[in-house]
Motif scaffolding. Sequence first.
Motif, PDB file in Angstrom:
ATOM      1  N   ARG A   2       0.856  -1.195   0.000  1.00 46.92           N
ATOM      2  CA  ARG A   2       0.000   0.000   0.000  1.00 46.92           C
ATOM      3  C   ARG A   2       0.885   1.234   0.000  1.00 46.92           C
ATOM      4  O   ARG A   2       1.852   1.325   0.747  1.00 46.92           O
ATOM      5  CB  ARG A   2      -0.913   0.020   1.230  1.00 46.92           C
ATOM      6  CG  ARG A   2      -1.953   1.155   1.156  1.00 46.92           C
ATOM      7  CD  ARG A   2      -2.209   1.824   2.485  1.00 46.92           C
ATOM      8  NE  ARG A   2      -1.007   2.231   3.164  1.00 46.92           N
ATOM      9  CZ  ARG A   2      -0.328   3.354   2.892  1.00 46.92           C
ATOM     10  NH1 ARG A   2      -0.740   4.191   1.971  1.00 46.92           N
ATOM     11  NH2 ARG A   2       0.794   3.632   3.551  1.00 46.92           N
ATOM     12  N   SER A  57       0.619   5.662  -1.285  1.00 49.00           N
ATOM     13  CA  SER A  57      -0.283   6.678  -1.821  1.00 49.00           C
ATOM     14  C   SER A  57       0.033   6.863  -3.300  1.00 49.00           C
ATOM     15  O   SER A  57       1.087   7.412  -3.651  1.00 49.00           O
ATOM     16  CB  SER A  57      -0.108   7.983  -1.050  1.00 49.00           C
ATOM     17  OG  SER A  57      -0.504   7.784   0.292  1.00 49.00           O
ATOM     18  N   ARG A  64      -0.352   8.526  -6.882  1.00 51.00           N
ATOM     19  CA  ARG A  64      -0.717   9.884  -7.315  1.00 51.00           C
ATOM     20  C   ARG A  64      -0.806  10.000  -8.832  1.00 51.00           C
ATOM     21  O   ARG A  64      -0.686  11.079  -9.397  1.00 51.00           O
ATOM     22  CB  ARG A  64       0.255  10.907  -6.715  1.00 51.00           C
ATOM     23  CG  ARG A  64       0.147  10.966  -5.185  1.00 51.00           C
ATOM     24  CD  ARG A  64       1.002  12.060  -4.568  1.00 51.00           C
ATOM     25  NE  ARG A  64       0.849  12.089  -3.122  1.00 51.00           N
ATOM     26  CZ  ARG A  64       1.599  11.383  -2.263  1.00 51.00           C
ATOM     27  NH1 ARG A  64       2.537  10.587  -2.721  1.00 51.00           N
ATOM     28  NH2 ARG A  64       1.398  11.474  -0.957  1.00 51.00           N
ATOM     29  N   TYR A  90      -6.762  18.977  10.889  1.00 48.89           N
ATOM     30  CA  TYR A  90      -6.088  17.711  10.587  1.00 48.89           C
ATOM     31  C   TYR A  90      -4.623  17.813  11.012  1.00 48.89           C
ATOM     32  O   TYR A  90      -4.058  16.880  11.556  1.00 48.89           O
ATOM     33  CB  TYR A  90      -6.205  17.360   9.098  1.00 48.89           C
ATOM     34  CG  TYR A  90      -5.536  16.050   8.773  1.00 48.89           C
ATOM     35  CD1 TYR A  90      -6.070  14.857   9.237  1.00 48.89           C
ATOM     36  CD2 TYR A  90      -4.346  15.999   8.047  1.00 48.89           C
ATOM     37  CE1 TYR A  90      -5.442  13.643   8.991  1.00 48.89           C
ATOM     38  CE2 TYR A  90      -3.711  14.802   7.795  1.00 48.89           C
ATOM     39  CZ  TYR A  90      -4.265  13.627   8.264  1.00 48.89           C
ATOM     40  OH  TYR A  90      -3.636  12.437   8.033  1.00 48.89           O
ATOM     41  N   ASN A 125       9.100  14.746   3.344  1.00 56.74           N
ATOM     42  CA  ASN A 125       8.106  14.142   2.463  1.00 56.74           C
ATOM     43  C   ASN A 125       7.801  15.056   1.268  1.00 56.74           C
ATOM     44  O   ASN A 125       7.823  14.631   0.113  1.00 56.74           O
ATOM     45  CB  ASN A 125       6.832  13.868   3.274  1.00 56.74           C
ATOM     46  CG  ASN A 125       5.851  13.003   2.527  1.00 56.74           C
ATOM     47  OD1 ASN A 125       6.139  11.856   2.230  1.00 56.74           O
ATOM     48  ND2 ASN A 125       4.704  13.563   2.189  1.00 56.74           N
ATOM     49  N   ASN A 173      -4.480  16.803  -6.746  1.00 62.02           N
ATOM     50  CA  ASN A 173      -5.372  16.272  -5.704  1.00 62.02           C
ATOM     51  C   ASN A 173      -6.824  16.421  -6.113  1.00 62.02           C
ATOM     52  O   ASN A 173      -7.642  15.521  -5.903  1.00 62.02           O
ATOM     53  CB  ASN A 173      -5.179  17.059  -4.399  1.00 62.02           C
ATOM     54  CG  ASN A 173      -4.103  16.478  -3.515  1.00 62.02           C
ATOM     55  OD1 ASN A 173      -4.277  15.409  -2.926  1.00 62.02           O
ATOM     56  ND2 ASN A 173      -2.982  17.187  -3.436  1.00 62.02           N
ATOM     57  N   PRO A 195      -5.296   8.472   0.156  1.00 62.06           N
ATOM     58  CA  PRO A 195      -6.155   9.212   1.086  1.00 62.06           C
ATOM     59  C   PRO A 195      -5.842  10.691   0.915  1.00 62.06           C
ATOM     60  O   PRO A 195      -4.688  11.060   0.679  1.00 62.06           O
ATOM     61  CB  PRO A 195      -5.711   8.698   2.465  1.00 62.06           C
ATOM     62  CG  PRO A 195      -4.295   8.245   2.278  1.00 62.06           C
ATOM     63  CD  PRO A 195      -4.155   7.827   0.839  1.00 62.06           C
ATOM     64  N   ALA A 228      -6.498  14.535   2.512  1.00 63.40           N
ATOM     65  CA  ALA A 228      -7.033  15.578   3.382  1.00 63.40           C
ATOM     66  C   ALA A 228      -7.122  16.907   2.628  1.00 63.40           C
ATOM     67  O   ALA A 228      -7.775  17.843   3.102  1.00 63.40           O
ATOM     68  CB  ALA A 228      -6.166  15.729   4.624  1.00 63.40           C
ATOM     69  N   ALA A 229      -6.489  16.982   1.469  1.00 61.38           N
ATOM     70  CA  ALA A 229      -6.475  18.235   0.696  1.00 61.38           C
ATOM     71  C   ALA A 229      -7.892  18.738   0.411  1.00 61.38           C
ATOM     72  O   ALA A 229      -8.145  19.941   0.371  1.00 61.38           O
ATOM     73  CB  ALA A 229      -5.719  18.030  -0.611  1.00 61.38           C
ATOM     74  N   THR A 267       8.211   6.218   0.663  1.00 64.31           N
ATOM     75  CA  THR A 267       8.378   7.012   1.889  1.00 64.31           C
ATOM     76  C   THR A 267       9.054   6.175   2.979  1.00 64.31           C
ATOM     77  O   THR A 267       8.750   4.994   3.123  1.00 64.31           O
ATOM     78  CB  THR A 267       7.010   7.502   2.386  1.00 64.31           C
ATOM     79  OG1 THR A 267       6.131   6.380   2.485  1.00 64.31           O
ATOM     80  CG2 THR A 267       6.423   8.536   1.464  1.00 64.31           C
ATOM     81  N   ARG A 304      10.204   5.108   6.951  1.00 62.51           N
ATOM     82  CA  ARG A 304       9.537   5.012   8.248  1.00 62.51           C
ATOM     83  C   ARG A 304      10.598   5.033   9.348  1.00 62.51           C
ATOM     84  O   ARG A 304      11.712   4.535   9.158  1.00 62.51           O
ATOM     85  CB  ARG A 304       8.730   3.708   8.378  1.00 62.51           C
ATOM     86  CG  ARG A 304       7.501   3.631   7.464  1.00 62.51           C
ATOM     87  CD  ARG A 304       6.449   4.669   7.787  1.00 62.51           C
ATOM     88  NE  ARG A 304       5.221   4.477   7.019  1.00 62.51           N
ATOM     89  CZ  ARG A 304       4.983   4.976   5.812  1.00 62.51           C
ATOM     90  NH1 ARG A 304       5.897   5.730   5.215  1.00 62.51           N
ATOM     91  NH2 ARG A 304       3.841   4.751   5.196  1.00 62.51           N
TER      92      ARG A 304
HETATM   93  C1  LIG Z   1      -5.646  10.982   6.229  1.00 54.94           C
HETATM   94  C2  LIG Z   1      -4.586  11.215   5.199  1.00 54.94           C
HETATM   95  C3  LIG Z   1      -4.662  12.304   4.362  1.00 54.94           C
HETATM   96  C4  LIG Z   1      -3.719  12.478   3.342  1.00 54.94           C
HETATM   97  N1  LIG Z   1      -3.875  13.530   2.478  1.00 54.94           N
HETATM   98  C5  LIG Z   1      -3.111  13.578   1.369  1.00 54.94           C
HETATM   99  C6  LIG Z   1      -3.391  14.529   0.363  1.00 54.94           C
HETATM  100  O1  LIG Z   1      -4.304  15.348   0.473  1.00 54.94           O
HETATM  101  N2  LIG Z   1      -2.641  14.522  -0.753  1.00 54.94           N
HETATM  102  C7  LIG Z   1      -1.617  13.619  -0.930  1.00 54.94           C
HETATM  103  O2  LIG Z   1      -0.966  13.649  -1.984  1.00 54.94           O
HETATM  104  N3  LIG Z   1      -1.313  12.694   0.017  1.00 54.94           N
HETATM  105  C8  LIG Z   1      -2.049  12.647   1.145  1.00 54.94           C
HETATM  106  N4  LIG Z   1      -1.806  11.699   2.109  1.00 54.94           N
HETATM  107  C9  LIG Z   1      -0.753  10.704   1.876  1.00 54.94           C
HETATM  108  C10 LIG Z   1       0.465  10.882   2.785  1.00 54.94           C
HETATM  109  O3  LIG Z   1       1.298  11.901   2.309  1.00 54.94           O
HETATM  110  C11 LIG Z   1       1.188   9.536   2.806  1.00 54.94           C
HETATM  111  O4  LIG Z   1       0.371   8.579   3.422  1.00 54.94           O
HETATM  112  C12 LIG Z   1       2.524   9.559   3.543  1.00 54.94           C
HETATM  113  O5  LIG Z   1       3.435  10.420   2.938  1.00 54.94           O
HETATM  114  C13 LIG Z   1       3.139   8.137   3.582  1.00 54.94           C
HETATM  115  O6  LIG Z   1       3.300   7.649   2.267  1.00 54.94           O
HETATM  116  P1  LIG Z   1       2.574   6.333   1.736  1.00 54.94           P
HETATM  117  O7  LIG Z   1       1.105   6.493   1.926  1.00 54.94           O
HETATM  118  O8  LIG Z   1       2.954   6.265   0.266  1.00 54.94           O
HETATM  119  O9  LIG Z   1       3.092   5.177   2.519  1.00 54.94           O
HETATM  120  C14 LIG Z   1      -2.663  11.563   3.190  1.00 54.94           C
HETATM  121  C15 LIG Z   1      -2.564  10.482   4.080  1.00 54.94           C
HETATM  122  C16 LIG Z   1      -3.501  10.312   5.069  1.00 54.94           C
HETATM  123  C17 LIG Z   1      -3.386   9.129   5.993  1.00 54.94           C
END
Ligand SMILES: Cc1cc2nc3c(=O)[nH]c(=O)nc-3n(C[C@H](O)[C@H](O)[C@H](O)COP(=O)(O)O)c2cc1C
Length: 236
Positions: free
Chosen positions: A18, A20, A22, A93, A109, A134, A180, A182-183, A223, A225
Amino acid sequence: MSTPQNNVAAVDHVMNSRMSARAFTQQPVSRALIEEILQVASRAPSGTNTQPWKVYVLQGPSRDSLVEKVCAAHEAMSHNPELAKNYQEQYDYYPAKWVSPFIDRRRENGWGLYGLLGIGKGDKEKMHLQHQRNFKFFDAPVGLMFTVDPVMGRGSMFDYGMFVQNIMLAARARGLHTCPQAAWNHFHSIILPHIGAGEGEMLVCGMALGYADESDKVNTFVTPRVPVSEFTHWVA
Ligand SMILES: Cc1cc2nc3c(=O)[nH]c(=O)nc-3n(C[C@H](O)[C@H](O)[C@H](O)COP(=O)(O)O)c2cc1C
């Protein structure tokens, strides 16, 4: 219920893979598959089984018209920063005041992602365009919006995180990816009426769902940890 040992590798693989995403392909995601993901995700625990989640699924015209509206608002805001006061989140948030080590991780990040994309520190226009991705769900065909009844306490947000993570893992197990987001939270005044949310619902976050575009370098972003030894304290 017992846990067969051979599930360990599968579960770990789903969690480790898993990330994020894009950038997404246009490959459609069927309603049946989305329902299946939401059904299994709803096994998430919640305090006294309150299940505080409510999900809105956007595809096709409902997705496209929301993208259009929010991109327009975001664009207008970039030309007139005064407008930002009209787009305040419904809950914090992020902290109002950033401190170490969180601000350092946040910066690492952000610059890591921008660096990968060749976006330099002063390149405001490119940053703006990347941020605006986003509000196109990174081209994913499915957008999810999550709301909660604000009558619920902070614990419900804790429950919500488990539900949202379950969705991401269930999606991954089926070959899909997520981001996910939050943007979107800043634009609740546009989003909530658009999705038909009732009076008083609070936007928790959005999510892009679909098949990742493996050829896009944005999806090679890995990313780091903090090691277990750093965040774990073995109490004697
Ligand atoms: C609740 C939540 C909101 C997030 N909002 C955004 C967002 O708006 N845009 C974005 O590009 N990534 C967003 N992220 C992704 C985080 O940047 C990402 O989870 C973090 O850098 C770790 O990377 P990974 O998810 O690839 O493991 C969000 C993650 C979470 C959990």
